[in-house]
Structures are given as structure tokens and as C-alpha cells.
Design a protein around this motif. Structure first.
Motif, mmCIF file in Angstrom:
data_model
loop_
_atom_site.group_PDB
_atom_site.id
_atom_site.type_symbol
_atom_site.label_atom_id
_atom_site.label_comp_id
_atom_site.label_asym_id
_atom_site.label_seq_id
_atom_site.Cartn_x
_atom_site.Cartn_y
_atom_site.Cartn_z
ATOM 1 N N UNK A 1 0.829 -1.213 0.000
ATOM 2 C CA UNK A 1 0.000 0.000 0.000
ATOM 3 C C UNK A 1 0.864 1.264 0.000
ATOM 4 N N UNK A 2 1.894 1.263 0.834
ATOM 5 C CA UNK A 2 2.800 2.410 0.949
ATOM 6 C C UNK A 2 3.417 2.748 -0.411
ATOM 7 N N UNK A 3 3.956 1.733 -1.096
ATOM 8 C CA UNK A 3 4.622 1.977 -2.370
ATOM 9 C C UNK A 3 3.628 2.215 -3.506
ATOM 10 N N UNK A 4 2.427 1.675 -3.402
ATOM 11 C CA UNK A 4 1.400 1.967 -4.411
ATOM 12 C C UNK A 4 1.055 3.449 -4.368
ATOM 13 N N UNK A 5 0.915 3.991 -3.178
ATOM 14 C CA UNK A 5 0.614 5.420 -3.046
ATOM 15 C C UNK A 5 1.753 6.286 -3.586
ATOM 16 N N UNK B 1 1.432 -2.542 -9.643
ATOM 17 C CA UNK B 1 2.418 -3.483 -10.193
ATOM 18 C C UNK B 1 3.837 -3.077 -9.793
ATOM 19 N N UNK B 2 4.126 -1.793 -9.875
ATOM 20 C CA UNK B 2 5.447 -1.314 -9.471
ATOM 21 C C UNK B 2 5.655 -1.541 -7.980
ATOM 22 N N UNK B 3 4.609 -1.300 -7.193
ATOM 23 C CA UNK B 3 4.706 -1.523 -5.746
ATOM 24 C C UNK B 3 5.004 -2.987 -5.454
ATOM 25 N N UNK B 4 4.320 -3.896 -6.136
ATOM 26 C CA UNK B 4 4.580 -5.332 -5.948
ATOM 27 C C UNK B 4 6.021 -5.665 -6.307
ATOM 28 N N UNK B 5 6.514 -5.100 -7.409
ATOM 29 C CA UNK B 5 7.909 -5.335 -7.799
ATOM 30 C C UNK B 5 8.873 -4.833 -6.732
ATOM 31 N N UNK C 1 13.374 -0.044 9.286
ATOM 32 C CA UNK C 1 14.469 -0.434 8.413
ATOM 33 C C UNK C 1 13.923 -0.890 7.057
ATOM 34 N N UNK C 2 12.821 -1.677 7.080
ATOM 35 C CA UNK C 2 12.207 -2.147 5.833
ATOM 36 C C UNK C 2 11.745 -0.971 4.972
ATOM 37 N N UNK C 3 11.080 -0.009 5.591
ATOM 38 C CA UNK C 3 10.596 1.150 4.843
ATOM 39 C C UNK C 3 11.768 1.955 4.269
ATOM 40 N N UNK C 4 12.853 2.071 5.023
ATOM 41 C CA UNK C 4 14.020 2.820 4.556
ATOM 42 C C UNK C 4 14.660 2.099 3.367
ATOM 43 N N UNK C 5 14.883 0.797 3.476
ATOM 44 C CA UNK C 5 15.490 0.048 2.378
ATOM 45 C C UNK C 5 14.566 0.082 1.156
ATOM 46 N N UNK C 6 13.275 -0.095 1.379
ATOM 47 C CA UNK C 6 12.309 -0.046 0.277
ATOM 48 C C UNK C 6 12.284 1.310 -0.404
ATOM 49 N N UNK C 7 12.334 2.369 0.380
ATOM 50 C CA UNK C 7 12.357 3.726 -0.190
ATOM 51 C C UNK C 7 13.614 3.944 -1.019
#
Length: 171
Positions: free
Chosen positions: A20-24, A30-34, A58-64
């Protein structure tokens, strides 16, 4: 079974939230899932820093960071494409139309309608086997199980359908 490492456990708990975070932020599910998949690959190979206070943060930081890296790579690719297009004598990248020309789309739609009409005239078991295999993507074994017949029968049904559907086919 051993407990998963703390980062993997946090990932499993927060996966839906991460999507949800990356979809927003990206505007694309699709990009968020990737990105979330890339995140899993990344954290499965790293040892968390000893001073890590929150696995989730940490997960949010690495994902960002992965998201930013992806954006930079896309910008670099666009710049390369633009430079190449200009070097080749163009004004910039020409948008490529993904749609088929209207006449081809109409012809394809008409062929599909003829195929579906022929399919409706086949015996019900033959038509059902063909639809399950070709349209729904089931294997012969899965179709056999669904229809309650042998795999050999399914193969015969599909061959029969193919013969009937391609016989006297109009160009």
C-alpha cells in the motif's frame, strides 16, 4: 521449525502495508509489488545492523531507497533514449502507439466472433475442454479433473475442437 530472522519476520507482518505504501508513492500497484519483491530479495541477503531499533522502519528505509534507485534508473534510461533519438536525427523519443491499427482490431474482433460462434456449435464436452484449456490456461490433467474424464479424452476433445475450428477457415 526455526523462527525466521527478524527482518524476514517483520517483512511477513508488514508486506501488505508495504505494498500500500509503495502503491501510493509510485501510483502503480504493479510497481509496488515489484518493489516489495525486490525488498525481500535485498533483506534476505543482508545482516541487519547491530544498532537497528525497528525492523519495520528499516524495511521502509530500504524499500524507499530501492524506489529512489528505480526512479533514477528510469530517468537515466529516458535521457539515454532521448540522446540516442537526437543523434539519430529525431527531435526526441517518439511515442510508440501500443494499439493495433483500427482495421486490424476490427478484423481480429470479427475473427474472434466467428471462432466463438463455431465453438458454440461444438458438442458441450468438446467446447468446455477447449475453453478450459485454451482460454483459462488449464493443463490437460486439470481439465480432465474438472470435467471428470480421462486425460486422453481431453486430448481428443481438444484435437477435435481444433480440427472443427480451423476447418474451412476464412482468411
Amino acid at each position: 521449525m526455526a523462527d525466521p530472522p527478524p527482518l524476514i519476520a517483520a517483512y511477513m507482518r508488514k508486506r501488505a502495508d508495504l505494498v500500500r505504501f509503495f502503491t501510493l508513492r509510485t501510483g502503480s500497484a504493479a510497481t509496488a509489488e515489484d518493489l516489495v519483491q525486490d525488498l525481500y530479495v535485498k533483506i534476505s541477503d543482508i545482516v541487519p545492523p547491530p544498532d537497528m531499533r525497528s525492523a519495520e522502519a528499516f524495511l521502509y528505509r530500504v524499500g524507499s531507497n530501492l524506489m529512489l534507485d528505480r526512479n533514477k534508473a528510469q530517468r537515466r534510461q529516458a535521457a539515454r533514449d532521448h540522446a540516442w533519438s537526437q543523434a539519430a536525427g529525431g527531435d526526441g523519443p517518439e511515442p510508440v502507439d501500443q494499439e493495433a491499427p483500427a482495421d486490424e482490431a476490427v478484423a481480429s474482433r470479427q475473427r474472434l466472433e466467428r471462432l466463438l460462434a463455431r465453438l458454440d456449435r461444438l458438442p458441450p464436452s468438446v467446447a468446455a475442454a477447449f475453453r478450459l484449456h485454451k482460454f483459462d490456461g488449464l493443463s490437460h490433467s486439470e481439465v480432465a479433473e474438472r470435467l471428470g474424464v480421462s486425460r486422453s479424452s481431453v486430448e481428443k476433445y481438444i484435437m477435435s475442437a481444433l480440427r472443427a475450428l480451423t476447418a474451412d477457415e476464412e482468411p
